[in-house]
Design an enzyme around this catalytic site. Structure first.
Site, mmCIF file in Angstrom:
data_model
loop_
_atom_site.group_PDB
_atom_site.id
_atom_site.type_symbol
_atom_site.label_atom_id
_atom_site.label_comp_id
_atom_site.label_asym_id
_atom_site.label_seq_id
_atom_site.Cartn_x
_atom_site.Cartn_y
_atom_site.Cartn_z
ATOM 1 N N LYS A 134 39.541 125.852 -13.727
ATOM 2 C CA LYS A 134 38.585 126.791 -13.145
ATOM 3 C C LYS A 134 39.067 127.149 -11.742
ATOM 4 O O LYS A 134 39.270 126.267 -10.908
ATOM 5 C CB LYS A 134 37.194 126.177 -13.077
ATOM 6 C CG LYS A 134 36.137 127.135 -12.525
ATOM 7 C CD LYS A 134 34.756 126.508 -12.585
ATOM 8 C CE LYS A 134 33.700 127.464 -12.038
ATOM 9 N NZ LYS A 134 32.348 126.883 -12.101
ATOM 10 N N ARG A 146 30.890 128.797 -26.740
ATOM 11 C CA ARG A 146 29.528 128.956 -26.234
ATOM 12 C C ARG A 146 28.658 129.740 -27.207
ATOM 13 O O ARG A 146 29.175 130.366 -28.128
ATOM 14 C CB ARG A 146 29.566 129.716 -24.888
ATOM 15 C CG ARG A 146 30.438 129.026 -23.840
ATOM 16 C CD ARG A 146 31.130 130.059 -22.939
ATOM 17 N NE ARG A 146 32.057 129.402 -22.009
ATOM 18 C CZ ARG A 146 31.722 129.001 -20.790
ATOM 19 N NH1 ARG A 146 30.498 129.201 -20.351
ATOM 20 N NH2 ARG A 146 32.608 128.402 -20.022
ATOM 21 N N ASP A 179 25.569 132.595 -22.155
ATOM 22 C CA ASP A 179 27.011 132.360 -22.019
ATOM 23 C C ASP A 179 27.299 131.031 -21.334
ATOM 24 O O ASP A 179 28.452 130.588 -21.295
ATOM 25 C CB ASP A 179 27.677 133.508 -21.249
ATOM 26 C CG ASP A 179 27.028 133.771 -19.899
ATOM 27 O OD1 ASP A 179 25.869 134.199 -19.896
ATOM 28 O OD2 ASP A 179 27.661 133.545 -18.854
#
EC number: 2.7.7.-
Length: 521
Positions: free
Chosen positions: A122, A199, A269
């Site tokens: 990330k 997801r 999401d």
């Protein structure tokens, strides 16, 4: 450093044929190949040895150059092709269309001791799903994610894990409060670890485009690799999958409510099909017990994602997943039956969880009223949730109501707020509580031990995270290291760290990062 690589996702699902890394709509694809942007001068701040061990790495591996280069995005590990995933979502209840991994890049899948994990960076640069953003992350939000993911794991809350936290050596421009005053901050990269990062929104995207072929491909892949216990075929297989996701999601929410965690941005999401907590953005921990509190400045007006509303939002999100899976089932009734059972099941699981927090092993019908009256009392004046429940375990069967009340009164932020009416209500409640625990067979010490396994002494209070961020900005990571170690044993007394078993200090009440947070990271 040796990882056991597997590439199921990129081998079995359709790739985006366009390999240009520019923001765009991506159709009929489960992922886009992406190369992380090389950081200027990466350095390791912290790594979790437990997570490293889980994926087959050692302490020596963590200290290696290969580890630094791989998990900062400087090099691509041999035999892997990093990728980003598209998904859609409902954000604050509104359909947002295609979203996707805007600043997350999946490095690869690995397997160790018959368990598979996806490793995801990330903050490693832009992807085709970055829209108008730069794909990077800053140190403050990366520290919060790294600490919280691991803290949640040790609390027993289903969650993604965090392997490593690194500085990129680059500066990232952010407007913390969205007030037109952007400033440069230190860039950072976190390596997140989960069974997968699929997801609710992954299914919503294909369903919204009526791409039923890829919807089926993704669902079949997910069941095959992540729900192998489902041995049914056809419609029954998809219903069993939805049932499992519903149950694990419910279980996750019960744990959130147990420890006072507020996610802050429960968009579809941001919901994992594994029933694990993902995307630690503007999250927060209840300081005072307040069912209406949300840490998210964006949600401050409507408070959609407030603490007390999390169970309902989870159900709302499950409805959206049911809609997405409907084309594979073509019958609303069995989906509706699963959804309708959620509320009843949640109430039952919540009740049992609260019984555990109160030290009840025997189930009594009057428990519902006793619990409801308690949560109402906790909201009448500011009462620290963590301290209240932890100290409640010190109440003895022989204690009079006054003695029991004195055992928990340190949890109140301002005793002057306790007028005669509220004091009487508390004494009345403790009289009922005394009768109730005297119906239990456990001794005081046995009940205390049981309660202390579900009522943590230490949680990642917002001000604690902010203090470690302030120090880290100056290059001092000692507090970050200290908090990480404390939070590995949240149910233990740890007398050397007693100073962290304390109410939020007044200075933190309105400080940015301590009370409210934005999605800026």
């Amino acid at each position: 450093m040796k990882l056991q690589i597997q590439n199921n996702f990129t081998t079995e699902l359709p790739a985006d044929p366009n390999q240009t890394n520019v923001p765009r709509q991506v159709h009929q694809s489960a992922f886009s190949f992406v190369v992380p942007k090389k950081p200027t001068n990466p350095s390791l701040i912290h790594a979790s040895i437990d997570v490293a061990n889980a994926i087959g790495l050692s302490q020596d591996d963590i200290l290696s150059t290969d580890f630094l280069n791989t998990f900062s995005g400087s090099i691509i590990y041999p035999g892997t092709k990093p990728y980003a995933m598209p998904y859609a979502g409902h954000q604050f209840g509104n359909w947002a269309g295609q979203l996707g991994d805007g600043r997350a890049i999946n490095l690869t899948e690995v397997v160790h001791e018959n368990k598979s994990y996806t490793l995801q960076l990330k903050g490693a640069g832009p992807t085709p799903y970055s829209r108008t953003a730069d794909g990077f992350a800053v140190l403050r939000s990366s520290i919060r994610e790294h600490l919280c993911a691991e803290a949640m794991h040790y609390l027993g809350v289903p969650t993604t894990r965090s392997l490593s936290l690194m500085l990129s050596g680059d500066q990232v421009l952010r407007d913390v409060l969205y007030n037109g005053n952007p400033a440069y901050e230190k860039g950072a990269i976190v390596c997140r670890v989960a069974p997968s990062f699929i997801r609710f929104g992954s299914f919503e995207l294909f369903a919204s485009r009526e791409d039923h072929d890829n919807l089926k491909l993704l669902t079949d892949f997910t069941i095959k690799h992540h729900f192998p216990q489902i041995q049914k075929e056809g419609v029954e297989k998809y219903l069993a999958f939805f049932q499992e996701v519903t149950q694990t999601t419910l279980n996750m929410i019960v744990h959130w409510q147990r420890v006072g965690f507020v996610h802050g941005v429960m968009n579809t999401d941001n919901m994992s099909i594994h029933g694990i907590t993902i995307d630690y953005g503007p999250y927060g921990w209840l300081e005072d017990y307040n069912s209406g509190w949300t840490p998210n400045t964006t949600d401050n007006q409507h408070k959609r994602y407030r603490f007390g509303n999390q169970p309902e939002i989870a159900l709302w999100n499950l409805y959206q997943l049911a809609n997405a899976l409907y084309p594979l089932i073509n019958d609303a009734k069995p989906l509706e039956a699963i959804l309708e059972a959620y509320s009843t099941d949640y109430e039952k699981e919540y009740l049992n969880m609260m019984r555990d927090k109160l030290g009840f092993q025997i189930k009594k019908n009057q428990d519902v009223v006793l619990i409801q009256s308690l949560t109402q009392l906790l909201e009448k004046v500011e009462t620290d949730m963590t301290i209240f429940f932890r100290n409640l375990s010190n109440v003895s069967k022989a204690d009079a109501a006054t003695t029991a009340f004195n055992t928990i009164k340190d949890a109140f932020y301002n005793e002057k707020d306790l007028d005669e009416t509220i004091l009487k209500d508390w004494h009345d409640w403790f009289e009922k509580y005394s009768i109730r625990i005297n119906e239990e067979t456990l001794s005081d010490s046995e009940r205390k031990n049981q309660m202390n396994t579900v009522n943590p002494k230490y949680v990642l209070r917002n001000y604690m995270a902010q203090l470690s961020i302030d120090d880290a900005d100056k290059g001092n990571y000692s507090l970050l290291n200290e908090l990480f170690e404390i939070l590995k044993n949240p149910y233990d007394e740890q007398p050397n760290f007693q100073k962290w078993f304390a109410k939020r200090p007044d200075w933190a009440r309105d400080k940015v990062g301590c009370s409210m947070l934005s999605c800026s990271s």
